[in-house]
Design a protein around this motif. Structure first.
Motif, PDB file in Angstrom:
ATOM      1  N   ILE A 198       8.489 -15.250   1.589  1.00 21.64           N
ATOM      2  CA  ILE A 198       7.925 -15.886   1.064  1.00 21.64           C
ATOM      3  C   ILE A 198       6.411 -15.676   0.507  1.00 21.64           C
ATOM      4  O   ILE A 198       6.036 -14.660  -0.769  1.00 21.64           O
ATOM      5  N   GLN A 199       5.552 -15.294   0.881  1.00 21.40           N
ATOM      6  CA  GLN A 199       4.507 -15.086   0.772  1.00 21.40           C
ATOM      7  C   GLN A 199       3.749 -13.610   0.134  1.00 21.40           C
ATOM      8  O   GLN A 199       3.459 -12.746  -0.934  1.00 21.40           O
ATOM      9  N   ALA A 200       5.097 -12.843   0.901  1.00 12.81           N
ATOM     10  CA  ALA A 200       5.056 -11.084   0.440  1.00 12.81           C
ATOM     11  C   ALA A 200       5.952 -10.938  -0.270  1.00 12.81           C
ATOM     12  O   ALA A 200       5.513 -10.424  -1.756  1.00 12.81           O
ATOM     13  N   LYS A 201       6.585 -11.657  -1.490  1.00 14.41           N
ATOM     14  CA  LYS A 201       7.393 -11.396  -2.785  1.00 14.41           C
ATOM     15  C   LYS A 201       6.585 -12.454  -4.154  1.00 14.41           C
ATOM     16  O   LYS A 201       6.485 -11.531  -4.466  1.00 14.41           O
ATOM     17  N   LYS A 202       5.475 -13.089  -3.600  1.00 14.98           N
ATOM     18  CA  LYS A 202       4.477 -13.467  -4.750  1.00 14.98           C
ATOM     19  C   LYS A 202       3.391 -12.559  -4.371  1.00 14.98           C
ATOM     20  O   LYS A 202       3.043 -12.513  -5.705  1.00 14.98           O
ATOM     21  N   LYS A 203       3.486 -11.457  -4.190  1.00 16.99           N
ATOM     22  CA  LYS A 203       2.773 -10.823  -4.354  1.00 16.99           C
ATOM     23  C   LYS A 203       2.700  -9.325  -4.633  1.00 16.99           C
ATOM     24  O   LYS A 203       2.288  -8.419  -4.009  1.00 16.99           O
ATOM     25  N   LYS A 204       4.158  -8.921  -3.964  1.00 18.33           N
ATOM     26  CA  LYS A 204       4.665  -7.672  -4.830  1.00 18.33           C
ATOM     27  C   LYS A 204       4.101  -7.141  -6.449  1.00 18.33           C
ATOM     28  O   LYS A 204       4.008  -8.149  -7.272  1.00 18.33           O
ATOM     29  N   ASP A 205       3.725  -5.891  -6.069  1.00 21.14           N
ATOM     30  CA  ASP A 205       3.647  -4.790  -7.091  1.00 21.14           C
ATOM     31  C   ASP A 205       4.335  -4.417  -7.569  1.00 21.14           C
ATOM     32  O   ASP A 205       4.249  -3.549  -8.789  1.00 21.14           O
ATOM     33  N   SER A 206       5.414  -3.413  -6.808  1.00 21.48           N
ATOM     34  CA  SER A 206       6.561  -3.326  -8.051  1.00 21.48           C
ATOM     35  C   SER A 206       8.254  -3.039  -7.511  1.00 21.48           C
ATOM     36  O   SER A 206       8.500  -3.739  -6.657  1.00 21.48           O
ATOM     37  N   LYS A 207       8.868  -2.536  -8.052  1.00 15.78           N
ATOM     38  CA  LYS A 207       9.904  -2.632  -8.074  1.00 15.78           C
ATOM     39  C   LYS A 207      10.322  -1.468  -6.392  1.00 15.78           C
ATOM     40  O   LYS A 207      11.495  -1.949  -6.373  1.00 15.78           O
ATOM     41  N   LYS A 208       9.417  -1.098  -6.177  1.00 14.23           N
ATOM     42  CA  LYS A 208       9.871   0.361  -5.109  1.00 14.23           C
ATOM     43  C   LYS A 208       9.451  -1.083  -3.673  1.00 14.23           C
ATOM     44  O   LYS A 208      10.299  -0.197  -3.196  1.00 14.23           O
ATOM     45  N   GLU A 209       8.929  -2.059  -3.994  1.00 14.61           N
ATOM     46  CA  GLU A 209       9.548  -2.869  -2.620  1.00 14.61           C
ATOM     47  C   GLU A 209      10.355  -3.426  -2.162  1.00 14.61           C
ATOM     48  O   GLU A 209      10.923  -4.409  -3.397  1.00 14.61           O
ATOM     49  N   GLU A 210      10.142  -4.327  -1.257  1.00 12.86           N
ATOM     50  CA  GLU A 210      11.475  -5.183  -0.915  1.00 12.86           C
ATOM     51  C   GLU A 210      11.428  -6.332   0.003  1.00 12.86           C
ATOM     52  O   GLU A 210      10.577  -5.472   1.070  1.00 12.86           O
ATOM     53  N   PHE A 211      11.628  -7.696   0.110  1.00 15.32           N
ATOM     54  CA  PHE A 211      11.276  -7.163   1.338  1.00 15.32           C
ATOM     55  C   PHE A 211      12.181  -8.920   1.860  1.00 15.32           C
ATOM     56  O   PHE A 211      12.498  -9.453   1.549  1.00 15.32           O
ATOM     57  N   ASN A 245       0.749  -1.152   0.432  1.00 19.62           N
ATOM     58  CA  ASN A 245      -0.045  -0.050  -0.179  1.00 19.62           C
ATOM     59  C   ASN A 245       1.263   1.525  -0.431  1.00 19.62           C
ATOM     60  O   ASN A 245       0.604   2.235  -0.700  1.00 19.62           O
ATOM     61  N   ILE A 246       2.451   1.228   0.835  1.00 26.21           N
ATOM     62  CA  ILE A 246       2.761   2.637   0.744  1.00 26.21           C
ATOM     63  C   ILE A 246       3.453   2.646  -0.358  1.00 26.21           C
ATOM     64  O   ILE A 246       3.614   3.975  -1.185  1.00 26.21           O
ATOM     65  N   ALA A 247       3.852   1.635  -1.272  1.00 23.10           N
ATOM     66  CA  ALA A 247       4.459   1.854  -2.444  1.00 23.10           C
ATOM     67  C   ALA A 247       4.523   2.329  -3.838  1.00 23.10           C
ATOM     68  O   ALA A 247       4.705   2.854  -4.744  1.00 23.10           O
ATOM     69  N   LYS A 248       2.614   1.559  -3.489  1.00 20.54           N
ATOM     70  CA  LYS A 248       2.024   2.556  -4.375  1.00 20.54           C
ATOM     71  C   LYS A 248       1.714   4.786  -4.088  1.00 20.54           C
ATOM     72  O   LYS A 248       1.432   5.266  -4.836  1.00 20.54           O
ATOM     73  N   GLU A 249       2.243   5.618  -2.672  1.00 22.98           N
ATOM     74  CA  GLU A 249       2.364   6.665  -2.618  1.00 22.98           C
ATOM     75  C   GLU A 249       3.330   7.134  -4.247  1.00 22.98           C
ATOM     76  O   GLU A 249       4.606   6.212  -4.253  1.00 22.98           O
ATOM     77  N   SER A 250       2.781   7.959  -4.854  1.00 23.71           N
ATOM     78  CA  SER A 250       3.911   8.423  -5.413  1.00 23.71           C
ATOM     79  C   SER A 250       5.561   9.002  -5.348  1.00 23.71           C
ATOM     80  O   SER A 250       5.910   8.622  -6.042  1.00 23.71           O
ATOM     81  N   ASN A 251       4.873   9.351  -4.161  1.00 21.52           N
ATOM     82  CA  ASN A 251       6.625  10.096  -3.381  1.00 21.52           C
ATOM     83  C   ASN A 251       7.527   9.653  -2.558  1.00 21.52           C
ATOM     84  O   ASN A 251       8.219   9.173  -1.660  1.00 21.52           O
ATOM     85  N   CYS A 252       6.783   7.689  -2.607  1.00 20.94           N
ATOM     86  CA  CYS A 252       7.800   6.566  -2.067  1.00 20.94           C
ATOM     87  C   CYS A 252       8.832   6.144  -2.962  1.00 20.94           C
ATOM     88  O   CYS A 252       8.839   5.806  -4.227  1.00 20.94           O
ATOM     89  N   LYS A 253      10.391   5.810  -1.940  1.00 21.45           N
ATOM     90  CA  LYS A 253      10.944   5.625  -3.060  1.00 21.45           C
ATOM     91  C   LYS A 253      11.430   3.959  -2.851  1.00 21.45           C
ATOM     92  O   LYS A 253      12.101   3.356  -3.606  1.00 21.45           O
TER      93      LYS A 253
END
Length: 140
Positions: free
Chosen positions: A77-90, A56-64
């Motif tokens: 493992i579950q989090a990585k399967k649901k990853k939506d963008s390159k801004k996210e890391e688990f 959800n936070i990664a969807k914020e436009s100013n999130c680096k």
């Protein structure tokens, strides 16, 4: 394997992570909507579970960058399967031993710190990971 990891690994497999997301999602979203994300920022979720707050936070436009850490390998493992963008890391780790060298504008933790081996060490590590003027939000 400690009891906490074992418990949350079983929750990841049983669908409990998704249930927690539903149960807490509305209130946490209301809370997060009160934070001003008006300039570029980085975000850390300590005890991220399946990563729903990070996503959800990664969807914020100013999130680096939005990073989630959890002691449970199966939650990560579950989090990585649901990853939506390159801004996210688990990352599969705990806050006390994580060797990350960067700093964050915001650190969030929901119902996780009391599972730390040492709450004092966890809080000291969180403080070291905050940028000057950064904010820590604890939801317990």
């Amino acid at each position: 394997m400690d009891k906490v990891r074992k418990t949350f690994d079983s929750w990841a497999q049983s669908g409990r992570a998704e249930l927690m997301e539903v149960e807490h999602g509305k209130n946490v979203s209301k809370f997060l909507n009160t934070i001003s994300f008006d300039k570029p920022f980085s975000f850390l979720d300590v005890g991220c579970g399946n990563g729903w707050v990070v996503r959800n936070i990664a969807k914020e436009s100013n999130c680096k960058k939005a990073i989630g850490i959890d002691k449970s390998k199966k939650m990560i493992i579950q989090a990585k399967k649901k990853k939506d963008s390159k801004k996210e890391e688990f990352v599969h780790t705990d806050i006390e031993s994580w060797k990350y060298r960067g700093k964050f504008d915001f650190i969030f933790s929901m119902e996780a710190l009391y599972y730390s081996d040492s709450i004092e060490k966890a809080l000291k590590r969180i403080y070291k990971l905050l940028k000057p003027g950064g904010q820590f939000f604890l939801w317990n």
